[in-house]
Scaffold this active site. Sequence first.
Site, mmCIF file in Angstrom:
data_model
loop_
_atom_site.group_PDB
_atom_site.id
_atom_site.type_symbol
_atom_site.label_atom_id
_atom_site.label_comp_id
_atom_site.label_asym_id
_atom_site.label_seq_id
_atom_site.Cartn_x
_atom_site.Cartn_y
_atom_site.Cartn_z
ATOM 1 N N LYS A 116 20.837 -19.774 -57.689
ATOM 2 C CA LYS A 116 21.565 -20.875 -57.794
ATOM 3 C C LYS A 116 22.054 -21.260 -56.544
ATOM 4 C CE LYS A 116 22.889 -20.899 -62.875
ATOM 5 N NZ LYS A 116 22.350 -19.563 -63.065
ATOM 6 N N GLU A 200 32.260 -24.192 -58.436
ATOM 7 C CA GLU A 200 31.691 -25.513 -58.734
ATOM 8 C C GLU A 200 33.122 -26.347 -59.225
ATOM 9 O OE1 GLU A 200 26.917 -26.145 -58.593
ATOM 10 O OE2 GLU A 200 28.014 -26.257 -60.624
ATOM 11 N N HIS A 235 28.905 -21.898 -73.614
ATOM 12 C CA HIS A 235 27.838 -22.166 -72.408
ATOM 13 C C HIS A 235 26.445 -21.927 -72.895
ATOM 14 C CE1 HIS A 235 31.110 -22.814 -69.835
ATOM 15 N NE2 HIS A 235 31.729 -21.667 -69.861
ATOM 16 N N ARG A 296 10.468 -21.492 -66.057
ATOM 17 C CA ARG A 296 9.704 -20.741 -67.252
ATOM 18 C C ARG A 296 9.847 -22.008 -68.200
ATOM 19 N NH1 ARG A 296 14.347 -20.494 -70.162
ATOM 20 N NH2 ARG A 296 16.257 -20.032 -68.833
#
Length: 668
Positions: A116, A200, A235, A296
Site C-alpha cells: 500500500k 492515514e 472493514h 486480481r
Amino acid sequence: MFKKILIANRGEIAVRIATTARRLGVQTVAVHSDADANARHVRACDEAVHVGGNAPRDSYLKWERIIAAAQTTGAQAIHPGYGFLSENADFAQACADAGLVFIGPPPAAIRDMGSKAAAKALMEKAGVPLVPGYHGADNDPARLAAEADAIGYPVLIKASAGGGGRGMRRVERAADFAAALASCQREAKAAFGDEHVLVERYVTRPRHIEIQVFCDSHGNAVHLFERDCSVQRRHQKVLEEAPAPGMSESRRAEMGAAAVAAARAVGYVGAGTVEFIAEERDDGDLRFYFMEMNTRLQVEHPVTEAITGHDLVEWQLRVAGGERLPALQPELAIRGHAIEARICAENPDANFLPATGTLQVMRWPAHVGFARSDEAPRVDTGFGEGDAVSPYYDSMIAKLIVWGADRAQALARLDAALRDTHIVGLHTNVAFLRRVVQTRAFATADLDTALIERERAALFGQPGLPLPLGAAGVVAHRLAEETAEEDADPWSRRDGWRLAGGASRRFDLEAGGEHHEVTLERLHDGGTVMVLQGQRLALATHALGGDRYDVALGGHRHALTVYAVGEKVAVFGAAGSALLGEIDLIAHAGDRAGEGGRLAAPMPGKVLSIAVKAGDRVSRGQPLAVMEAMKMEHTIQAPHDGVVAELLYAPGDQVAEGAELLRLEAAT
C-alpha cells in the site's frame, strides 16, 4: 485458448472459474486440503490433487506443491482466484520459471501494487489524489504515534500488505494508539507475513468506490465502470452494487481514466481493481482519493458482469492466452443495476462472530448462470447441502446477485431473493442482510462505510418471525407428517378426531431460551384453535408439498416453509424466520441451571494471547484472552467482576467451540 488449467483456490471462486472453463471447453484441475477432500470445487473440476493439511499454510499456500500438481497433470496455466496466492509476486514468478502461465498480472505489477505504501507513492507521482497520511518505511511505534498526532484523530492504521478488511484499526484518540497498533501488526503478520503498516486520516462518512480495469499484452486497457462497496462490517464488504448510486457521468469518466492510468503505470495485464475512498461534496459531487489496487479478480466481480454482459473470467483466460481484450472502451456500456449480497456463516447479533457447523438445509431461489435481464438471481457458492463450514477458511457461504432494470427493481428482487434463501444448521447473516436492504438509508442510497453503525437500532436484536406464526408452522409440519404415516382408519388417527367431538393436544416448544406451551384444541364443529401465551387463535393448515404450507392463523393467511432437523424446527415466512426447539418434557426434566463462572470459546480456533493469570482480580468488560478463528481476532472479555481461579489453556493452543478457557469466580 488453454487446453487445461489448474485452479489454485477453493470455494465459490474455484467453482466459478471451473464453470466458465467448462463452457469454453477448457479442462480444469482442482487442488484441495484434507478438509476439502469432498468439497464442491473438487467435484466441479475434471481432476483434483491433494496438496496438504487443513490450515491454508499447509495446503493452499504451499505453492511448490501447487506448481508440481500443475506439471504432473499437464496443466498449461494456473488461475489463483482471489486470496491465498493471487497477489503473491514470488508465486507468479515461480509459475513463469516453471513454464506455466500465471493467469494474472506480471510479477512486477503485483510487487508495485502489493505494498500500500509503495502504491501510494507511485500514485502520488502520477498525480492521483491521496488521503493525507504517513506511508513511509519507518515503522517504529514512536514514529507512527507521532505521525498520527500530526495527521489528527481519528486515524486509520492499515497493514501495508493487507486486504479483505484484515489488519485495519480505526483509532479515535492518542491514548488508544499503541494497543491498536500492536493488534493491527499482530493480525497483519499472521494474515500476510508482513507487519508493516501505514497511517492515514480517517475520512468521515466515506464511500468505498472501486473501478474494474482490464489490460491485455497488446497495449489495450479499459475500465468496466465502478462498483459501490460502502456497506461494510469490520472493514469487510457486505453488499456491493454497480453502478455506484449518484455517480455523475463526468465523475465516472474521471475515475475510470485515473484507474486506467494507474494500471498503465505499472505495465498491468489482466483483471485488476483500483479502489478509491470518496467523500460527497456540498454540491452533491464526489471527491475521491486513491486507496489501493487489488491485482486480481474481486469477490464482487459478478455485479460488473451483470451490468456489462461480459464474463470476466473468460476475459482473464483469453488475455492470459495472449489474445486481445474482447471489447474496447467505446464498446462497453452500463445496462441496468446489480447488487451482490455476501452470505456468511456468522452471528450479526454477537458482533459478527464466525459460525461453524453443517449446512443441514441450504435452499436457494431458482437461479441462472448470469443475473442480467432476468428476474432470477444468481448464486455463486462453494457449498452444497450437507457440507460443513469449517474454522479453517473464510466464513463466506455464497454470493447472491440480482439484476434489475434500475436500482429500485434490483432492491425489490434482492429482498425477495433473501426471503427465499433458507439455511439451517448454523448462524448466518441472511436475515441481517434483508434488514439492511430494507433500511431507509440503503433504500435511498444514503451510503457510507458507517451505514451499519448508523442503522444499528434497526439492524441488531430484531425479532424474526413472530412466535405464534413460528409455532403454527411447527404444528402444521407435525400434523402433516403424522397424516402421511397414518391409515385412512379414523380410529388410528392422531389428529384429535373423536366420535363425540372436541379434544386437545399439547406441544412444548423452546424459543429464544424460553419454554412455551402450545395447546391445539379440536372444536365440535371441526375447527381448530391454537392457544399460546393466553391467546386463542383460529388455526387452519394445508400441506402444499416440498416443506411448504398454507397456514391461516387468526384470520390471516401465510405461506410458510418448514424444515425439521432433529429436535429443531426452522420456519420461514415473508416476515422472517424462527428457529424453535421441540421439548420432550420427560427427557428435559433434569435440565441444569446456567453454569455461571465459565468462559468458553465462542468458536473453534487458536488462543493467541492471555492477558491475565490465576489470582488476578478483573473487572466486567476487561479483556482476558484473544482468539483467532476464520482469519480474524476475537477478544474474550470478563462478563462480570471477579477473580481468575484457573487458566485452562495457553497461547498457541487449539480449542474447540464451547471449550472452557478459564474459570472466573465472583469477587468477594
